[in-house]
Design an enzyme around this catalytic site. Structure first.
Site, PDB file in Angstrom:
ATOM      1  N   GLU A   1       0.851  -1.195   0.000  1.00  0.00           N
ATOM      2  CA  GLU A   1       0.000   0.000   0.000  1.00  0.00           C
ATOM      3  C   GLU A   1       0.883   1.241   0.000  1.00  0.00           C
ATOM      4  O   GLU A   1       1.920   1.235   0.660  1.00  0.00           O
ATOM      5  CB  GLU A   1      -0.904   0.004   1.237  1.00  0.00           C
ATOM      6  CG  GLU A   1      -1.897  -1.154   1.212  1.00  0.00           C
ATOM      7  CD  GLU A   1      -2.913  -1.129   2.361  1.00  0.00           C
ATOM      8  OE1 GLU A   1      -2.974  -0.119   3.084  1.00  0.00           O
ATOM      9  OE2 GLU A   1      -3.625  -2.115   2.524  1.00  0.00           O
TER      10      GLU A   1
ATOM     11  N   HIS B   1      -8.048   1.317   1.501  1.00  0.00           N
ATOM     12  CA  HIS B   1      -7.936   1.110   2.960  1.00  0.00           C
ATOM     13  C   HIS B   1      -8.829   2.095   3.725  1.00  0.00           C
ATOM     14  O   HIS B   1      -8.354   2.861   4.564  1.00  0.00           O
ATOM     15  CB  HIS B   1      -6.475   1.231   3.408  1.00  0.00           C
ATOM     16  CG  HIS B   1      -6.199   0.440   4.658  1.00  0.00           C
ATOM     17  ND1 HIS B   1      -5.056  -0.282   4.848  1.00  0.00           N
ATOM     18  CD2 HIS B   1      -6.927   0.245   5.787  1.00  0.00           C
ATOM     19  CE1 HIS B   1      -5.083  -0.873   6.034  1.00  0.00           C
ATOM     20  NE2 HIS B   1      -6.223  -0.565   6.622  1.00  0.00           N
TER      21      HIS B   1
HETATM   22  P1  NAD Z   1      -9.575  -9.510  16.462  1.00  0.00           P
HETATM   23  O1  NAD Z   1      -8.239  -9.809  17.019  1.00  0.00           O
HETATM   24  O2  NAD Z   1     -10.661  -9.010  17.362  1.00  0.00           O
HETATM   25  O3  NAD Z   1     -10.160 -10.817  15.707  1.00  0.00           O
HETATM   26  C1  NAD Z   1      -9.383 -11.642  14.875  1.00  0.00           C
HETATM   27  C2  NAD Z   1      -9.986 -13.055  14.923  1.00  0.00           C
HETATM   28  O4  NAD Z   1      -9.286 -13.902  14.029  1.00  0.00           O
HETATM   29  C3  NAD Z   1      -9.875 -13.698  16.313  1.00  0.00           C
HETATM   30  O5  NAD Z   1     -11.161 -14.086  16.786  1.00  0.00           O
HETATM   31  C4  NAD Z   1      -9.001 -14.920  16.088  1.00  0.00           C
HETATM   32  O6  NAD Z   1      -9.422 -16.031  16.880  1.00  0.00           O
HETATM   33  C5  NAD Z   1      -9.216 -15.203  14.624  1.00  0.00           C
HETATM   34  N1  NAD Z   1      -8.126 -15.961  14.014  1.00  0.00           N
HETATM   35  C6  NAD Z   1      -6.783 -15.833  14.210  1.00  0.00           C
HETATM   36  N2  NAD Z   1      -6.113 -16.722  13.449  1.00  0.00           N
HETATM   37  C7  NAD Z   1      -7.045 -17.423  12.748  1.00  0.00           C
HETATM   38  C8  NAD Z   1      -6.970 -18.468  11.798  1.00  0.00           C
HETATM   39  N3  NAD Z   1      -5.793 -18.954  11.392  1.00  0.00           N
HETATM   40  N4  NAD Z   1      -8.120 -18.955  11.282  1.00  0.00           N
HETATM   41  C9  NAD Z   1      -9.320 -18.446  11.665  1.00  0.00           C
HETATM   42  N5  NAD Z   1      -9.460 -17.458  12.585  1.00  0.00           N
HETATM   43  C10 NAD Z   1      -8.329 -16.946  13.109  1.00  0.00           C
HETATM   44  O7  NAD Z   1      -9.315  -8.459  15.273  1.00  0.00           O
HETATM   45  P2  NAD Z   1     -10.348  -7.416  14.622  1.00  0.00           P
HETATM   46  O8  NAD Z   1     -10.285  -6.133  15.373  1.00  0.00           O
HETATM   47  O9  NAD Z   1     -11.666  -8.064  14.392  1.00  0.00           O
HETATM   48  O10 NAD Z   1      -9.627  -7.162  13.219  1.00  0.00           O
HETATM   49  C11 NAD Z   1      -9.660  -8.146  12.185  1.00  0.00           C
HETATM   50  C12 NAD Z   1      -8.784  -7.701  11.024  1.00  0.00           C
HETATM   51  O11 NAD Z   1      -9.256  -6.470  10.461  1.00  0.00           O
HETATM   52  C13 NAD Z   1      -7.325  -7.436  11.407  1.00  0.00           C
HETATM   53  O12 NAD Z   1      -6.489  -7.952  10.384  1.00  0.00           O
HETATM   54  C14 NAD Z   1      -7.231  -5.931  11.412  1.00  0.00           C
HETATM   55  O13 NAD Z   1      -5.920  -5.501  11.166  1.00  0.00           O
HETATM   56  C15 NAD Z   1      -8.167  -5.579  10.280  1.00  0.00           C
HETATM   57  N6  NAD Z   1      -8.659  -4.187  10.272  1.00  0.00           N
HETATM   58  C16 NAD Z   1      -8.763  -3.563   9.050  1.00  0.00           C
HETATM   59  C17 NAD Z   1      -9.231  -2.239   8.992  1.00  0.00           C
HETATM   60  C18 NAD Z   1      -9.354  -1.542   7.672  1.00  0.00           C
HETATM   61  O14 NAD Z   1      -9.224  -0.329   7.634  1.00  0.00           O
HETATM   62  N7  NAD Z   1      -9.633  -2.232   6.589  1.00  0.00           N
HETATM   63  C19 NAD Z   1      -9.587  -1.564  10.178  1.00  0.00           C
HETATM   64  C20 NAD Z   1      -9.498  -2.245  11.390  1.00  0.00           C
HETATM   65  C21 NAD Z   1      -9.027  -3.557  11.435  1.00  0.00           C
END
Ligand code: NAD
Length: 533
Positions: free
Chosen positions: A262, A281
């Protein structure tokens, strides 16, 4: 009176909360040039900003009064976290405030794709009135497959119910009870989820396990005309494979908000892919999310400064206070928990529900930090690591429905502890010894007595107790250039099952683990890479 410097146009609502606090003096400035900030930082106890200001090692060192760095947002790439930790400066971010923003963008983008809203709008602007080209599809009665049922995945699931969708998810680290509470059906594996999904969406962190998790093979197994959405992190969906599937018209479409690199290159072939909706993003880009993260971080910075409440801090103030005496014991607790989780996962049990820590009476004063270290070990590699530390691990674990308990046990020898993990019908206890001085040891895995220093990487093998196994394992590891630091073999009875705990330098690849499993008489092989080196 503590002084707070606020910069980078942090949303005013949070700043007003800080300014309203009579015990704080708050100065707000626009993003400052590096040299000016370096000159001024020495006057402040805290700095709050966004990504525009780099909190470098140089700046942290110049901030001789600095106790807290607040980041209004999630990413802390702009902060020298290790330096802050070594200087005892708390780093606080706001991971939860943008959850709803991402969940709402998900539905906006998917509906935009299924009803071709962006293209229809362009056609109207071109002066045309074309209805025939825009036959859409509905969400109702479609199956939404969510990978990762954490904060964002849960919010997506809740909203999907309102659209009348069937919601299935794959998240091996979440308990059955949480699935039931969210009214989400559990898929036993990623493959099973993929096989029945019309819209596949990723909400997992980028980890060794999730990088490239949706590639050519997985895309090929989706039902015809499915949709794939990645709003998590670039690299979880293989971009080349996605491009090929779209060009071959295998998918109805896809949405990408995040990219391996990015900003996305101006000439990236993704920009020309058919039926691909692209956003730069934008997941957290709402006024409300910015306000939420500003409020969250400002309140946490206030509590850190005025109430010494560091529970929201991302880092542990390195080796300070009473925690330094517990250092070895916390290391054993964290590593015992990581070992128990990895071995149980290889036995097919990943949704840990109960975490029970037993400690010898001479460790009782450290029950709190030791339980935090245990929780961190259970969560290592499961949730985004930049958010996991000894201060926040317990809260994170409890929020995921894990039941944590700690109790004293007279039966354990001096400075000894045991971590027992349970979920479903399975459980496993791992014990260790943490002397005041000298190396910490793991002393038991299940019923097997061992004695090994858990450093870097631990390999745990079970095998039939027959001659020749140790030699074959040693030869294979040698061939794979894996250097053995310690090898401890344990057995319950001659000729029965045996367990080997092998401490090795560096990493052990998945290929090596598979090769070990192929050896005669080897029954299981688990690899634990300790992350908190
Ligand atoms: P979180 O930590 O609350 O949830 C992540 C989940 O993934 C957890 O429940 C975990 O058990 C699960 N997990 C981990 N490894 C796994 C696997 N191998 N298989 C299946 N499940 C698995 O995180 P969140 O706050 O919900 O964020 C999720 C994603 O979104 C992150 O990658 C974060 O960086 C991204 N995000 C993106 C933006 C954006 O602007 N697009 C904004 C915020 C967060």
């Amino acid at each position: 009176m503590p002084r707070v410097l606020v910069t980078d146009d942090v949303d005013p609502e949070g700043v007003a909360l800080l300014a309203a606090e009579p015990a704080l003096q708050v100065d707000e400035v626009p993003t400052l040039p590096k040299d000016e900030l370096l000159q001024r930082i020495g006057d402040y106890d805290a700095i709050v900003g966004r990504s525009a200001t780099r909190i470098s090692a140089e700046l942290l060192k110049a901030g001789t009064r600095l106790r807290v760095v607040g980041r209004a947002g999630v990413g802390i790439d702009n902060i020298a976290l290790d330096v802050a930790t070594s200087l005892g400066i708390a780093v606080i971010n706001a991971p939860a405030g943008n959850t709803v923003a991402v969940a709402e963008l998900f539905f906006g983008a998917v509906l935009g794709l299924l009803r071709q809203i962006p293209r229809a709008s362009e056609v109207m602007r071109d002066g045309r009135w074309d209805r025939a080209s825009f036959m859409g599809r509905e969400l109702k009665n479609k199956t939404l497959g969510i990978v990762g049922l954490g904060r964002i995945g849960s919010e997506v699931a809740a909203r999907a119910h309102a659209f009348g969708m069937t919601v299935v998810a794959y998240d091996p680290y979440i308990s059955d009870e949480r699935f039931t509470a969210l009214r989400v059906r559990r898929a036993p594996s990623l493959d099973a989820l993929i096989a029945e999904t019309n819209i596949l969406t990723l909400h997992v962190p980028l980890t060794e396990e999730t990088r490239g998790m949706i590639g050519k093979r997985e895309l090929g197994r989706l039902p015809a005309r499915s949709v794939v959405v990645n709003m998590a992190r670039g690299g979880i969906v293989d971009e080349a494979a996605l491009l090929a599937a779209l060009e071959a018209d295998k998918l109805r479409g896809a949405v990408l908000d995040v990219f391996t690199v990015e900003p996305l290159a101006a000439d990236s072939p993704l920009r020309r892919a058919p039926n691909l909706l692209l956003t730069p993003h934008l997941g957290a880009n709402t006024v409300e999310a910015q306000r939420n993260v500003s409020r969250d971080v400002c309140l946490a910075v206030r509590d850190a400064l005025l109430r010494n409440d560091l529970s929201r801090s991302l880092n542990v103030a390195g080796g300070s206070g009473e925690w330094s005496e517990l250092h070895n014991a916390m290391l054993v607790a964290r590593r015992a928990a990581a070992v128990a989780r990895a071995v149980l996962a290889d036995q097919g049990m990943r949704a840990v529900r109960h975490v029970a820590l037993r400690i010898s009476p001479d460790l009782a004063h450290g029950a709190g930090p030791l339980l935090a270290a245990t929780a961190a070990g259970v969560l290592e590699g499961v949730i985004e690591t930049e958010r996991l530390n000894l201060i926040n691990a317990r809260a994170l674990a409890e929020a995921r429905g894990l039941e944590l308990s700690v109790g004293e046990s007279q039966e354990l020898g001096a400075r000894t502890l045991e971590v027992a993990l349970a979920g479903g019908m399975q459980q496993l206890a791992v014990a260790g010894h943490a002397p005041d001085v000298g190396t910490p040891r793991l002393t038991r895995i299940g019923s097997f007595h061992i004695d090994v220093n858990p450093k870097q990487t631990l390999l745990i093998l079970t095998n039939h107790d027959v001659p020749g196994v140790i030699g074959r394992v040693g030869t294979l590891l040698g061939e794979q250039k894996v250097n053995i630091a310690e090898y401890h073999q344990a057995r319950l009875a001659q000729g029965g099952d045996a367990l080997a705990a092998i401490s090795v330098d560096g990493a052990v690849s998945e290929d090596t683990r598979r090769a070990l499993l192929e050896l005669p008489d080897v029954l299981s092989a688990s690899v634990v890479h300790f992350r908190d080196q």
